[in-house]
Scaffold this active site. Structure first.
Site, PDB file in Angstrom:
ATOM      1  N   ALA A  11       9.654  30.976  34.628  1.00 35.41           N
ATOM      2  CA  ALA A  11       8.516  31.586  33.940  1.00 35.41           C
ATOM      3  C   ALA A  11       7.905  30.640  32.915  1.00 35.41           C
ATOM      4  O   ALA A  11       8.613  29.913  32.221  1.00 35.41           O
ATOM      5  CB  ALA A  11       8.958  32.878  33.243  1.00 35.41           C
ATOM      6  N   CYS A  12       6.566  30.697  32.851  1.00 35.19           N
ATOM      7  CA  CYS A  12       5.831  29.976  31.798  1.00 35.19           C
ATOM      8  C   CYS A  12       4.764  30.922  31.265  1.00 35.19           C
ATOM      9  O   CYS A  12       4.686  32.070  31.675  1.00 35.19           O
ATOM     10  CB  CYS A  12       5.220  28.680  32.337  1.00 35.19           C
ATOM     11  SG  CYS A  12       3.831  28.932  33.461  1.00 35.19           S
ATOM     12  N   GLY A  13       3.945  30.426  30.377  1.00 34.81           N
ATOM     13  CA  GLY A  13       2.926  31.268  29.753  1.00 34.81           C
ATOM     14  C   GLY A  13       2.046  31.990  30.756  1.00 34.81           C
ATOM     15  O   GLY A  13       1.886  33.197  30.706  1.00 34.81           O
ATOM     16  N   GLY A  15       2.288  31.466  34.326  1.00 42.27           N
ATOM     17  CA  GLY A  15       2.899  31.619  35.640  1.00 42.27           C
ATOM     18  C   GLY A  15       2.306  30.690  36.687  1.00 42.27           C
ATOM     19  O   GLY A  15       2.537  30.863  37.875  1.00 42.27           O
ATOM     20  N   MET A  45       5.381  34.814  31.550  1.00 38.47           N
ATOM     21  CA  MET A  45       6.276  35.437  30.566  1.00 38.47           C
ATOM     22  C   MET A  45       6.006  36.938  30.460  1.00 38.47           C
ATOM     23  O   MET A  45       6.941  37.715  30.272  1.00 38.47           O
ATOM     24  CB  MET A  45       6.094  34.772  29.191  1.00 38.47           C
ATOM     25  CG  MET A  45       6.536  33.317  29.140  1.00 38.47           C
ATOM     26  SD  MET A  45       8.254  33.019  29.601  1.00 38.47           S
ATOM     27  CE  MET A  45       9.110  33.806  28.229  1.00 38.47           C
TER      28      MET A  45
END
Length: 100
Positions: A11-13, A15, A45
């Protein structure tokens, strides 16, 4: 879990961009560790809480707290900072999951 797929959330800010770079780093670690049976789910996230029950390990490029699942911050795959240490720690976690 030794015969089942390891389900990995990355996951990142948003996606999209950062999680793709991070997921490539994770794939490299999986290959080096000889782990072939896995699914990587790239997500944001904000979506992570919706899928956390369906994964075995949570890897993020942001700060995140969970007691539910094994967790690791993998921002080093994006920045290049402490990447070798990160690879070793992640390989250890993934091998533990594979062998559990």
């Amino acid at each position: 879990m030794s015969n089942s797929k390891i389900k990995i959330a990355v996951a990142c800010g948003s996606g999209v961009a950062t999680s793709t770079i991070a997921a490539d780093g994770v794939k490299e670690v999986l290959k080096e560790a000889g782990i072939e049976n896995y699914d990587i789910i790239k997500t944001s996230m904000t979506e992570l809480p919706n899928i956390i029950d369906n994964v075995d390990i949570v890897l993020t490029t942001n700060n995140f707290k969970t007691d539910e699942k094994p967790y690791m911050n993998i921002m080093g795959f994006v920045t290049g900072l402490n990447e070798e240490k990160l690879k070793n720690q992640l390989a250890e976690k993934l091998l533990d999951l594979k062998n559990s």
